[in-house]
Design a protein around this motif. Sequence first.
Motif, PDB file in Angstrom:
ATOM      1  N   ILE A  93       0.884  -1.172   0.000  1.00 32.03           N
ATOM      2  CA  ILE A  93       0.000   0.000   0.000  1.00 32.03           C
ATOM      3  C   ILE A  93       0.916   1.215   0.000  1.00 32.03           C
ATOM      4  O   ILE A  93       1.574   1.515   0.999  1.00 32.03           O
ATOM      5  N   ARG A  94       0.968   1.919  -1.120  1.00 29.93           N
ATOM      6  CA  ARG A  94       1.879   3.064  -1.250  1.00 29.93           C
ATOM      7  C   ARG A  94       1.211   4.312  -0.726  1.00 29.93           C
ATOM      8  O   ARG A  94       0.709   5.130  -1.498  1.00 29.93           O
ATOM      9  N   LEU A  95       1.207   4.475   0.563  1.00 32.75           N
ATOM     10  CA  LEU A  95       0.485   5.634   1.087  1.00 32.75           C
ATOM     11  C   LEU A  95       1.330   6.900   1.127  1.00 32.75           C
ATOM     12  O   LEU A  95       0.799   8.000   1.039  1.00 32.75           O
ATOM     13  N   GLY A  96       2.639   6.737   1.272  1.00 32.16           N
ATOM     14  CA  GLY A  96       3.488   7.931   1.347  1.00 32.16           C
ATOM     15  C   GLY A  96       3.619   8.428   2.775  1.00 32.16           C
ATOM     16  O   GLY A  96       2.976   7.896   3.677  1.00 32.16           O
ATOM     17  N   PRO A  97       4.457   9.471   2.977  1.00 28.98           N
ATOM     18  CA  PRO A  97       4.742   9.929   4.336  1.00 28.98           C
ATOM     19  C   PRO A  97       3.624  10.806   4.913  1.00 28.98           C
ATOM     20  O   PRO A  97       2.802  11.346   4.168  1.00 28.98           O
ATOM     21  N   GLY A  98       3.639  10.951   6.240  1.00 31.51           N
ATOM     22  CA  GLY A  98       2.749  11.894   6.922  1.00 31.51           C
ATOM     23  C   GLY A  98       1.293  11.489   6.971  1.00 31.51           C
ATOM     24  O   GLY A  98       0.936  10.350   6.682  1.00 31.51           O
ATOM     25  N   VAL A  99       0.478  12.458   7.345  1.00 34.31           N
ATOM     26  CA  VAL A  99      -0.991  12.339   7.413  1.00 34.31           C
ATOM     27  C   VAL A  99      -1.473  11.134   8.244  1.00 34.31           C
ATOM     28  O   VAL A  99      -2.019  10.166   7.712  1.00 34.31           O
ATOM     29  N   PRO A 100      -1.285  11.198   9.576  1.00 30.14           N
ATOM     30  CA  PRO A 100      -1.699  10.077  10.429  1.00 30.14           C
ATOM     31  C   PRO A 100      -3.161   9.647  10.226  1.00 30.14           C
ATOM     32  O   PRO A 100      -3.452   8.448  10.259  1.00 30.14           O
ATOM     33  N   SER A 101      -4.055  10.602  10.005  1.00 29.23           N
ATOM     34  CA  SER A 101      -5.471  10.231   9.861  1.00 29.23           C
ATOM     35  C   SER A 101      -5.655   9.278   8.686  1.00 29.23           C
ATOM     36  O   SER A 101      -6.348   8.259   8.788  1.00 29.23           O
ATOM     37  N   LEU A 102      -4.978   9.579   7.584  1.00 28.28           N
ATOM     38  CA  LEU A 102      -5.103   8.740   6.390  1.00 28.28           C
ATOM     39  C   LEU A 102      -4.400   7.397   6.599  1.00 28.28           C
ATOM     40  O   LEU A 102      -4.873   6.355   6.124  1.00 28.28           O
ATOM     41  N   GLN A 103      -3.299   7.421   7.315  1.00 26.00           N
ATOM     42  CA  GLN A 103      -2.583   6.163   7.603  1.00 26.00           C
ATOM     43  C   GLN A 103      -3.499   5.222   8.378  1.00 26.00           C
ATOM     44  O   GLN A 103      -3.643   4.047   8.026  1.00 26.00           O
ATOM     45  N   TRP A 104      -4.135   5.742   9.417  1.00 24.65           N
ATOM     46  CA  TRP A 104      -4.998   4.881  10.246  1.00 24.65           C
ATOM     47  C   TRP A 104      -6.240   4.425   9.491  1.00 24.65           C
ATOM     48  O   TRP A 104      -6.660   3.271   9.591  1.00 24.65           O
ATOM     49  N   GLU A 105      -6.798   5.361   8.766  1.00 24.34           N
ATOM     50  CA  GLU A 105      -8.008   5.019   8.002  1.00 24.34           C
ATOM     51  C   GLU A 105      -7.687   3.861   7.055  1.00 24.34           C
ATOM     52  O   GLU A 105      -8.458   2.911   6.912  1.00 24.34           O
ATOM     53  N   THR A 106      -6.493   3.922   6.443  1.00 22.05           N
ATOM     54  CA  THR A 106      -6.086   2.884   5.489  1.00 22.05           C
ATOM     55  C   THR A 106      -5.752   1.568   6.201  1.00 22.05           C
ATOM     56  O   THR A 106      -6.076   0.488   5.710  1.00 22.05           O
ATOM     57  N   ILE A 107      -5.107   1.670   7.350  1.00 21.96           N
ATOM     58  CA  ILE A 107      -4.795   0.457   8.122  1.00 21.96           C
ATOM     59  C   ILE A 107      -6.093  -0.282   8.472  1.00 21.96           C
ATOM     60  O   ILE A 107      -6.198  -1.498   8.319  1.00 21.96           O
ATOM     61  N   LEU A 108      -7.076   0.477   8.923  1.00 20.67           N
ATOM     62  CA  LEU A 108      -8.332  -0.164   9.331  1.00 20.67           C
ATOM     63  C   LEU A 108      -9.084  -0.735   8.134  1.00 20.67           C
ATOM     64  O   LEU A 108      -9.753  -1.758   8.232  1.00 20.67           O
ATOM     65  N   ARG A 109      -8.922  -0.113   6.995  1.00 19.34           N
ATOM     66  CA  ARG A 109      -9.666  -0.530   5.806  1.00 19.34           C
ATOM     67  C   ARG A 109      -8.994  -1.670   5.051  1.00 19.34           C
ATOM     68  O   ARG A 109      -9.631  -2.645   4.671  1.00 19.34           O
ATOM     69  N   LEU A 110      -7.651  -1.585   4.863  1.00 16.77           N
ATOM     70  CA  LEU A 110      -6.957  -2.584   4.022  1.00 16.77           C
ATOM     71  C   LEU A 110      -6.187  -3.640   4.827  1.00 16.77           C
ATOM     72  O   LEU A 110      -5.651  -4.580   4.268  1.00 16.77           O
ATOM     73  N   ARG A 111      -6.118  -3.452   6.117  1.00 21.09           N
ATOM     74  CA  ARG A 111      -5.528  -4.437   7.040  1.00 21.09           C
ATOM     75  C   ARG A 111      -4.099  -4.875   6.681  1.00 21.09           C
ATOM     76  O   ARG A 111      -3.833  -6.080   6.526  1.00 21.09           O
ATOM     77  N   PRO A 112      -3.158  -3.937   6.555  1.00 18.03           N
ATOM     78  CA  PRO A 112      -1.759  -4.331   6.348  1.00 18.03           C
ATOM     79  C   PRO A 112      -1.230  -5.064   7.579  1.00 18.03           C
ATOM     80  O   PRO A 112      -1.695  -4.814   8.695  1.00 18.03           O
ATOM     81  N   THR A 113      -0.256  -5.973   7.363  1.00 18.08           N
ATOM     82  CA  THR A 113       0.360  -6.691   8.483  1.00 18.08           C
ATOM     83  C   THR A 113       1.612  -5.972   8.971  1.00 18.08           C
ATOM     84  O   THR A 113       2.114  -6.259  10.045  1.00 18.08           O
ATOM     85  N   ALA A 114       2.140  -5.081   8.130  1.00 17.83           N
ATOM     86  CA  ALA A 114       3.397  -4.420   8.457  1.00 17.83           C
ATOM     87  C   ALA A 114       3.393  -2.989   7.946  1.00 17.83           C
ATOM     88  O   ALA A 114       2.689  -2.670   6.985  1.00 17.83           O
ATOM     89  N   ILE A 115       4.197  -2.167   8.602  1.00 17.58           N
ATOM     90  CA  ILE A 115       4.377  -0.805   8.096  1.00 17.58           C
ATOM     91  C   ILE A 115       5.873  -0.559   7.897  1.00 17.58           C
ATOM     92  O   ILE A 115       6.705  -1.193   8.532  1.00 17.58           O
ATOM     93  N   ILE A 116       6.175   0.348   6.976  1.00 21.38           N
ATOM     94  CA  ILE A 116       7.564   0.772   6.771  1.00 21.38           C
ATOM     95  C   ILE A 116       7.572   2.261   7.060  1.00 21.38           C
ATOM     96  O   ILE A 116       6.912   3.034   6.359  1.00 21.38           O
ATOM     97  N   ALA A 117       8.267   2.645   8.121  1.00 20.01           N
ATOM     98  CA  ALA A 117       8.133   4.019   8.575  1.00 20.01           C
ATOM     99  C   ALA A 117       9.365   4.516   9.311  1.00 20.01           C
ATOM    100  O   ALA A 117      10.192   3.739   9.764  1.00 20.01           O
ATOM    101  N   VAL A 118       9.445   5.834   9.414  1.00 26.60           N
ATOM    102  CA  VAL A 118      10.445   6.481  10.257  1.00 26.60           C
ATOM    103  C   VAL A 118       9.934   6.356  11.700  1.00 26.60           C
ATOM    104  O   VAL A 118       8.780   6.696  11.967  1.00 26.60           O
ATOM    105  N   PRO A 119      10.759   5.873  12.627  1.00 26.47           N
ATOM    106  CA  PRO A 119      10.281   5.622  13.993  1.00 26.47           C
ATOM    107  C   PRO A 119       9.592   6.819  14.653  1.00 26.47           C
ATOM    108  O   PRO A 119       8.562   6.651  15.307  1.00 26.47           O
ATOM    109  N   SER A 120      10.136   8.022  14.502  1.00 32.58           N
ATOM    110  CA  SER A 120       9.504   9.157  15.173  1.00 32.58           C
ATOM    111  C   SER A 120       8.100   9.424  14.614  1.00 32.58           C
ATOM    112  O   SER A 120       7.227   9.928  15.315  1.00 32.58           O
TER     113      SER A 120
END
Length: 431
Positions: free
Chosen positions: A156-183
Amino acid sequence: MNYSPDAAFKSKEEIKLMQEKKLQEALAYLYEHSPYYKELFTQARFNVKGIRTIEDLSAIPFTIKENLQQHNDAFLCVPRNKIIEYSSTSGTLGAPVTIALTENDLERLTYNEYCSFKSAGGSSGDIYQLMLTMDRQFMAGMAYYSGIRKMGAGIIRLGPGVPSLQWETILRLRPTAIIAVPSFMLKLIEYAREHRIDFNNTSVQKAICIGENIRNTDLSLNTLGKKITETWNIKLYSTYASTEMQTAFTECSECKGGHLQPELLIVELLDEMNKQVVPGQPGEVTITTLGVEGMPLLRYKTGDICVYDDSPCACGRNTLRLSPIIGRKKQMIKYKGTTLYPPALFDILNEMEEVIDFVAEVYSNEMGTDEVLLHLLPENVSEVCNIKIRANLQARLRVIPDIKYSTKEEIQKMQMPEAGRKVIKFIDMRN
Ligand SMILES: [Zn+2]
């Protein structure tokens, strides 16, 4: 392409012989195709055929970032019509460098990331949410994409930032893993808490962490790593890579350092005198690429200081493992009698509840020695808060740098200059 994912599981002796064969091929290739190295070998009256073992490498002059910056085109070993991708370094330190990749290099990059994800417990059953950019000549984004694709997992190529969209997508598409900057993961936690998202009961089980350390040099979780895992029940895998090496060091399930991929890279860790250090001693990561066609590098000094461990890993791999970056050689701060690297400073600041966000600035004073100015966003503007911050710095650093309290907007402006692709937490004003 002649790669084998089993390579890292072979015996140390077999790995060494395989690397030496690939090294000889790389040297012959450079002599024939690289204007830069051909000139270097000729000037040094150097016979590449004399280099047969990894120990022999020490006779070869180093390549440094400035060489790449000043003679970028001379490192190119193929005609321009063979180049597919023009990646560039982020330019955190000085002018950006272009690294051009051929179709074969892209395949190599894909294989590299495929092995990385496999090492970090990946399988075709996974779905990865990519919380970083695919654009701006950023090699890693592209590498992750192609490696995941080769593994047969979902992206899922969501791109950086925008926590609201990240969560909305996690809940909708159910990824098992994320690739992210820790902070950024901390920002995700913060958002989830504010919006009552039950983040410990989502589909996400693991995170591939890039760009920032989550562990200390002894491989225990650092403040940032602890802050994440204390609230979010998620497995963190650290990975270290750079555009120049076109290769990643990624942790396995043991999380005891990032594994070297022996078919793709030879790594040396060198002290100030350019001698190989022993395990556990800090040294500058110096790499020789194997199997690169567009812009191979020979004994390239990355400027990153790490320690290594070459004891066998419980995962079965017999490859060297690198610690998190202790610091960058050029960013070493000699401050009031102590030697300090920014990551250690960041760790202290990350741990302080009274500091919400920060940028550290280093400059030279009239004496030519280093001064540190911390731009801090305090929890609140009060004398109590100020005293706590100073006491904490005194205790951990033994000295108190200059402090300037800033607003959220001021900090954000410093962290994200225009067209930047990374959050800047360290500004180096030294000459
Ligand atoms: Zn391992």
